[in-house]
Design an enzyme around this catalytic site. Sequence first.
Site, short mmCIF file in Angstrom:
data_model
loop_
_atom_site.label_atom_id
_atom_site.label_comp_id
_atom_site.label_asym_id
_atom_site.label_seq_id
_atom_site.Cartn_x
_atom_site.Cartn_y
_atom_site.Cartn_z
N CYS A 137 34.73 63.02 14.77
CA CYS A 137 35.65 61.97 14.29
C CYS A 137 35.85 61.99 12.77
CB CYS A 137 35.19 60.60 14.76
SG CYS A 137 35.31 60.44 16.55
N HIS A 277 36.60 54.12 10.38
CA HIS A 277 36.93 54.74 11.67
C HIS A 277 37.01 53.64 12.73
CE1 HIS A 277 37.00 57.32 15.06
NE2 HIS A 277 35.72 57.19 15.39
N ASN A 307 40.43 54.32 19.96
CA ASN A 307 39.80 55.34 19.13
C ASN A 307 40.61 56.64 19.25
OD1 ASN A 307 38.15 57.28 17.99
ND2 ASN A 307 36.27 56.59 19.01
#
Length: 356
Positions: A137, A277, A307
Amino acid sequence: MGWLGAFLVSNLSRLLCNTSIMNKINAAITAVGGYLPEDVITNADLEKLVDTNDEWIMTRVGIKERRVLRDKDKGASYLAIRAAQDLFDRHGIDPTSIDGLILATNTADYHFPSTASIVAHELGCGDIFTFDMQAACPSFIYALEVGANFIRSGRYTKILVVATEKMTAATDYQDRATCPLFGDGAGCVLLEATEEELGVMDAVLHSNGIGKDHLIMKAGGSACPATHETVDNRWHYVYQEGQVVFKHAVVDMCNSCVEVMERNNLTHENITWVIPHQANLRIIDAVARRMGVPYEKVMVNIERYGNTSSATIPICLWEWEHKLKKGDVLVMTSFGAGFTWGAVYVKWAYDGSTVR
Ligand code: UT7
């Protein structure tokens, strides 16, 4: 001119070329772009697939809906191309003026060729250098720092950094522990050389390898190539032990933010925006609290997009672009598989309100 003259001229020019005595080159973000596919998967849609409900997903994660690229024949490159075209169109950038393209992704179109090479070709960038970066990520913040270093070297002046993910292609819609989490999307930024004190000012990037078994796509790589068995076992999807990952995410994102704040004398007062994030609203809350930054200064869109892995941060920049002002202090932070994590301090370089 005798040998002494030639010696002096040669060494003087070498000295002048040495960037340490020239004005320092910084890498400024001068444009952003983004793209989200139109189709939506709601929590009600998921309730029809697995044993879950809106209340659980909202209270445990904070996601209401996520976007999906339904076309089976389109990969992450399609999302990246749309995001880059948005950047070129709204900011009046000529694709042939770009020196290089770095593409952050965990859901590349293919193992090879790189998705970056496909994207640059489709955009008409010419024979520039391109490569994919995979750091889970945090791939975007890694790519940002790498791109900034290409600029700081003095050899390149314009680098496009794109993050793109077709996470729904890696999501098991029979696994209630992971299928509510992920969505598709792409975001990108243009890095340009500047001598102003603006741009990517500092980055702390970390990884430790202890997370391998807790967040992984088990098959499809060289350690476990695809077989009938791997398909039957559903090993080509994201596998995550949520609680373990959650605990590390909170600690490591908080610590890297504090690290970058202390190193640069940043306080909750002089930080304009935090861009975390978007993996879990509870992680975002914890990071904001630890930094002492009020919630109004935190970019949050997890409720609408879920996400999107490496793309969450540039998608936030794209959505908030009109509110960003020259000189704003931004702290970005991310965490993912590996484990891999970090934080980046950026001084914003333009007034977003002037962009269409
Ligand atoms: O982006 C990369 C980095 N990733 C992250 O940062 C994600 C970090 N982890 C998380 O965000 C959270 O751990 C999750 C959102 C993935 C899960 O939340 P949790 O609070 O850790 O839940 P859990 O896994 O501990 O499960 C709690 C309960 C379990 O039931 P029991 O054992 O208590 O009876 C699960 O079976 O919730 C159950 N559960 C569900 N219930 C309804 C798990 N998934 C679901 C679901 N709907 N979708």
